[in-house]
Design a protein around this motif. Structure first.
Motif, PDB file in Angstrom:
ATOM      1  N   HIS A 125      -1.564   8.891  -6.049  1.00  0.00           N
ATOM      2  CA  HIS A 125      -2.547   9.829  -5.527  1.00  0.00           C
ATOM      3  C   HIS A 125      -3.550  10.203  -6.609  1.00  0.00           C
ATOM      4  O   HIS A 125      -3.183  10.636  -7.699  1.00  0.00           O
ATOM      5  CB  HIS A 125      -1.841  11.066  -4.980  1.00  0.00           C
ATOM      6  CG  HIS A 125      -0.995  10.756  -3.785  1.00  0.00           C
ATOM      7  ND1 HIS A 125      -1.303  11.181  -2.506  1.00  0.00           N
ATOM      8  CD2 HIS A 125       0.147  10.028  -3.656  1.00  0.00           C
ATOM      9  CE1 HIS A 125      -0.388  10.739  -1.656  1.00  0.00           C
ATOM     10  NE2 HIS A 125       0.500  10.039  -2.337  1.00  0.00           N
ATOM     11  N   LEU A 126      -4.834  10.061  -6.280  1.00  0.00           N
ATOM     12  CA  LEU A 126      -5.908  10.310  -7.232  1.00  0.00           C
ATOM     13  C   LEU A 126      -6.571  11.664  -7.032  1.00  0.00           C
ATOM     14  O   LEU A 126      -7.443  12.045  -7.810  1.00  0.00           O
ATOM     15  CB  LEU A 126      -6.976   9.208  -7.110  1.00  0.00           C
ATOM     16  CG  LEU A 126      -6.462   7.767  -7.206  1.00  0.00           C
ATOM     17  CD1 LEU A 126      -7.606   6.790  -6.992  1.00  0.00           C
ATOM     18  CD2 LEU A 126      -5.804   7.522  -8.550  1.00  0.00           C
ATOM     19  N   GLY A 127      -6.170  12.388  -5.991  1.00  0.00           N
ATOM     20  CA  GLY A 127      -6.803  13.657  -5.664  1.00  0.00           C
ATOM     21  C   GLY A 127      -7.757  13.511  -4.499  1.00  0.00           C
ATOM     22  O   GLY A 127      -8.345  12.442  -4.274  1.00  0.00           O
ATOM     23  N   ASN A 128      -7.916  14.594  -3.721  1.00  0.00           N
ATOM     24  CA  ASN A 128      -8.812  14.618  -2.554  1.00  0.00           C
ATOM     25  C   ASN A 128      -8.451  13.560  -1.509  1.00  0.00           C
ATOM     26  O   ASN A 128      -9.314  13.111  -0.767  1.00  0.00           O
ATOM     27  CB  ASN A 128     -10.270  14.419  -2.990  1.00  0.00           C
ATOM     28  CG  ASN A 128     -10.756  15.492  -3.931  1.00  0.00           C
ATOM     29  OD1 ASN A 128     -10.435  16.671  -3.746  1.00  0.00           O
ATOM     30  ND2 ASN A 128     -11.498  15.113  -4.951  1.00  0.00           N
ATOM     31  N   GLY A 129      -7.180  13.147  -1.487  1.00  0.00           N
ATOM     32  CA  GLY A 129      -6.742  12.180  -0.492  1.00  0.00           C
ATOM     33  C   GLY A 129      -6.963  10.739  -0.875  1.00  0.00           C
ATOM     34  O   GLY A 129      -6.616   9.834  -0.120  1.00  0.00           O
ATOM     35  N   ALA A 130      -7.545  10.474  -2.049  1.00  0.00           N
ATOM     36  CA  ALA A 130      -7.769   9.093  -2.495  1.00  0.00           C
ATOM     37  C   ALA A 130      -6.475   8.506  -3.062  1.00  0.00           C
ATOM     38  O   ALA A 130      -5.647   9.218  -3.635  1.00  0.00           O
ATOM     39  CB  ALA A 130      -8.875   9.048  -3.531  1.00  0.00           C
ATOM     40  N   LEU A 131      -6.311   7.175  -2.901  1.00  0.00           N
ATOM     41  CA  LEU A 131      -5.091   6.500  -3.350  1.00  0.00           C
ATOM     42  C   LEU A 131      -5.421   5.164  -4.002  1.00  0.00           C
ATOM     43  O   LEU A 131      -6.328   4.455  -3.556  1.00  0.00           O
ATOM     44  CB  LEU A 131      -4.162   6.213  -2.152  1.00  0.00           C
ATOM     45  CG  LEU A 131      -3.628   7.362  -1.316  1.00  0.00           C
ATOM     46  CD1 LEU A 131      -2.925   6.796  -0.089  1.00  0.00           C
ATOM     47  CD2 LEU A 131      -2.674   8.213  -2.124  1.00  0.00           C
ATOM     48  N   ASP A 132      -4.669   4.836  -5.034  1.00  0.00           N
ATOM     49  CA  ASP A 132      -4.611   3.455  -5.515  1.00  0.00           C
ATOM     50  C   ASP A 132      -3.379   2.814  -4.890  1.00  0.00           C
ATOM     51  O   ASP A 132      -2.284   3.376  -4.948  1.00  0.00           O
ATOM     52  CB  ASP A 132      -4.482   3.407  -7.041  1.00  0.00           C
ATOM     53  CG  ASP A 132      -5.823   3.494  -7.742  1.00  0.00           C
ATOM     54  OD1 ASP A 132      -6.855   3.291  -7.075  1.00  0.00           O
ATOM     55  OD2 ASP A 132      -5.842   3.784  -8.957  1.00  0.00           O
ATOM     56  N   ILE A 133      -3.531   1.634  -4.315  1.00  0.00           N
ATOM     57  CA  ILE A 133      -2.434   0.948  -3.651  1.00  0.00           C
ATOM     58  C   ILE A 133      -2.025  -0.273  -4.476  1.00  0.00           C
ATOM     59  O   ILE A 133      -2.817  -1.202  -4.671  1.00  0.00           O
ATOM     60  CB  ILE A 133      -2.817   0.501  -2.219  1.00  0.00           C
ATOM     61  CG1 ILE A 133      -3.423   1.663  -1.441  1.00  0.00           C
ATOM     62  CG2 ILE A 133      -1.599  -0.075  -1.514  1.00  0.00           C
ATOM     63  CD1 ILE A 133      -2.495   2.841  -1.256  1.00  0.00           C
ATOM     64  N   TRP A 134      -0.785  -0.251  -4.967  1.00  0.00           N
ATOM     65  CA  TRP A 134      -0.222  -1.352  -5.752  1.00  0.00           C
ATOM     66  C   TRP A 134       0.804  -2.098  -4.904  1.00  0.00           C
ATOM     67  O   TRP A 134       1.564  -1.491  -4.151  1.00  0.00           O
ATOM     68  CB  TRP A 134       0.450  -0.813  -7.009  1.00  0.00           C
ATOM     69  CG  TRP A 134      -0.490  -0.197  -7.995  1.00  0.00           C
ATOM     70  CD1 TRP A 134      -1.013   1.067  -7.964  1.00  0.00           C
ATOM     71  CD2 TRP A 134      -1.037  -0.827  -9.160  1.00  0.00           C
ATOM     72  NE1 TRP A 134      -1.842   1.268  -9.037  1.00  0.00           N
ATOM     73  CE2 TRP A 134      -1.870   0.117  -9.795  1.00  0.00           C
ATOM     74  CE3 TRP A 134      -0.871  -2.091  -9.731  1.00  0.00           C
ATOM     75  CZ2 TRP A 134      -2.554  -0.163 -10.966  1.00  0.00           C
ATOM     76  CZ3 TRP A 134      -1.557  -2.378 -10.905  1.00  0.00           C
ATOM     77  CH2 TRP A 134      -2.389  -1.422 -11.509  1.00  0.00           C
ATOM     78  N   VAL A 135       0.827  -3.414  -5.038  1.00  0.00           N
ATOM     79  CA  VAL A 135       1.756  -4.258  -4.280  1.00  0.00           C
ATOM     80  C   VAL A 135       2.487  -5.187  -5.250  1.00  0.00           C
ATOM     81  O   VAL A 135       1.858  -5.824  -6.107  1.00  0.00           O
ATOM     82  CB  VAL A 135       1.014  -5.092  -3.211  1.00  0.00           C
ATOM     83  CG1 VAL A 135       1.975  -6.051  -2.523  1.00  0.00           C
ATOM     84  CG2 VAL A 135       0.361  -4.175  -2.182  1.00  0.00           C
ATOM     85  N   MET A 136       3.826  -5.249  -5.107  1.00  0.00           N
ATOM     86  CA  MET A 136       4.633  -6.166  -5.922  1.00  0.00           C
ATOM     87  C   MET A 136       4.758  -7.484  -5.153  1.00  0.00           C
ATOM     88  O   MET A 136       5.559  -7.612  -4.227  1.00  0.00           O
ATOM     89  CB  MET A 136       6.007  -5.555  -6.198  1.00  0.00           C
ATOM     90  CG  MET A 136       6.879  -6.389  -7.116  1.00  0.00           C
ATOM     91  SD  MET A 136       8.465  -5.605  -7.494  1.00  0.00           S
ATOM     92  CE  MET A 136       8.245  -5.196  -9.228  1.00  0.00           C
ATOM     93  N   LYS A 137       3.970  -8.478  -5.538  1.00  0.00           N
ATOM     94  CA  LYS A 137       3.872  -9.724  -4.781  1.00  0.00           C
ATOM     95  C   LYS A 137       5.116 -10.593  -4.905  1.00  0.00           C
ATOM     96  O   LYS A 137       5.407 -11.397  -4.026  1.00  0.00           O
ATOM     97  CB  LYS A 137       2.643 -10.513  -5.251  1.00  0.00           C
ATOM     98  CG  LYS A 137       1.338  -9.762  -5.098  1.00  0.00           C
ATOM     99  CD  LYS A 137       0.974  -9.508  -3.657  1.00  0.00           C
ATOM    100  CE  LYS A 137       0.520 -10.746  -2.955  1.00  0.00           C
ATOM    101  NZ  LYS A 137       0.045 -10.494  -1.573  1.00  0.00           N
TER     102      LYS A 137
END
Length: 405
Positions: free
Chosen positions: A294-306
């Motif tokens: 969570h980056l704040g204000n509802g923003a997100l970084d999405i990481w995926v383990m391929k």
């Protein structure tokens, strides 16, 4: 959807039933390609269809087709206004006239308040919200359910759950991680928002096949309450650990539990380090273990383990920008409902990837949003019959029995 009062199948001349004239393997293949609701409804057409719908081979064929066609159902768990309710939506991406329908939960008379622990292969695991030792396995489409025997309980215990299935052992298991505080530790835990750094623990496992609880002893990890229930990937359940500031290894880690050998292990974090210190949650996207920071204000970084278990395979797939949908409706604002109950913790949660490639996102309090990672656009999703507020469970409808074959 309540079939309790439906009339039994019609008695008819089997010669007039075209499906019964087909070879059994062809009839099963036809039924396996239908949505789960249509298969259940076919049980009431005639005797031959009823028998076909109960064939164990159809159970496996239908589940295989469900995975191929990516048939996703959404279960909406609503706690407003009085009793807990379950609604469902057969999420068909090309249908604009979809209707949310209510499930009739057969155990609601004696368990009016429950929480959904997880969904695996069409089976839901639920617990009584007031009695954490009352657990149920429930197929909402067939309406079959099983009351799980109670496990050991100590007063003031802090409990976390998981429900999973291992594709190799074919076993369904309920995991109950219990932290036992003494009087002093309990006071500290309550003051520190549930932090359980110094508490004793016990890991209890229920095997659906053997119908027994067993204990494997303590876990060295203190898991974050908000990460319960665990996220299931590759036959393993996953939780976030609590934020540790004053240990030799500070920060959060991802903890997995292998359902094949009942063992814990650590999963490496993305190299960015963001997962260690920021508010985060786990999800499953396209079958891969994923982490949203969570980056704040509802923003997100999405990481995926391929590639599961390989640290170098973590990839930041996209950043979901800040978005402010309607979160609390007027009916809740005027009803004296605490905003903290609906907005506490993470206000946004990643659900799944849809067939279109868009990401399904839930904003707490009752807003479902579709996010297009290519254009960065958000779209609120509303359907007829949707409850006022809810928690969304990604589900696949199946004919699976609550007692395995």
């Amino acid at each position: 959807m309540d079939f309790k009062n439906r009339k039994c199948y019609k008695e008819e001349d089997e010669t007039t039933n075209s499906l019964s004239c087909l070879p059994n393997e062809i009839a099963l293949d036809i039924l396996s390609r239908l949505p789960i609701k249509s298969v259940i409804q076919s049980r009431f057409a005639c005797r031959s269809w009823n028998l076909l719908s109960c064939d164990p081979l159809l159970v496996h064929m239908h589940m295989s087709m469900t995975m191929i066609y990516q048939r996703v159902c959404l279960i909406f768990h609503s706690k407003y206004p009085l009793r807990n309710q379950l609604h469902f939506l057969e999420f068909l991406d090309d249908d604009d006239n979809q209707i949310v329908r209510k499930f009739d939960t057969p155990f609601s008379d004696f368990t009016p308040e429950f929480s959904v622990i997880g969904s695996v292969n069409g089976l839901l695991c639920l617990i009584d919200s007031s009695l954490a030792d009352s657990v149920y396995i429930y197929n909402p489409f067939t309406r079959d359910y099983k009351v799980i025997p109670k496990s050991i309980k100590i007063q003031d215990q802090i409990v976390m759950f998981g429900f999973g299935f291992h594709p190799i052992t074919k076993e369904y298991k309920v995991i109950k991680i219990v932290y036992y505080p003494n009087a002093n530790n309990l006071k500290i835990a309550r003051k520190c928002n549930g932090l359980m750094t110094s508490l004793r623990s016990d890991v209890q496992i229920y095997n659906l096949g053997t119908n027994e609880w067993s204990s494997i002893g303590e876990t060295p990890y203190r898991l974050e309450k908000r990460s319960s229930p665990g996220v299931l990937v590759s036959g393993r359940l996953h939780w976030m650990s609590q934020l540790a500031k004053y240990t030799s290894r500070p920060g959060r880690i991802i903890v997995s539990f292998d359902l094949s050998n009942d063992s814990f292990r650590e999963i490496p974090n993305p190299d960015s380090g963001a997962l260690k210190w920021t508010s985060s949650h786990l999800a499953v996207l396209g079958g891969f273990l994923s982490a949203a920071t969570h980056l704040g204000n509802g923003a997100l970084d999405i990481w995926v383990m391929k590639e599961y278990g390989v640290p170098e395979s973590w990839v930041k797939m996209f950043t979901l920008g800040a978005y402010s949908p309607r979160i609390i409706g007027p009916e809740l604002q005027n009803g004296g409902v605490s905003l903290h109950n609906f907005l506490g913790g993470n206000s946004v949660r990643i659900l799944c990837v849809m067939k279109t490639g868009e990401i399904l996102v839930e904003y707490k309090g009752g807003t479902l949003v579709c996010y297009n990672p290519d254009t960065g656009e958000f779209k609120n999703l509303t359907f007829q019959g949707m409850p006022s507020n809810f928690q969304t469970i990604v589900h696949v409808g199946s004919l699976n029995p609550v007692v395995p074959f």
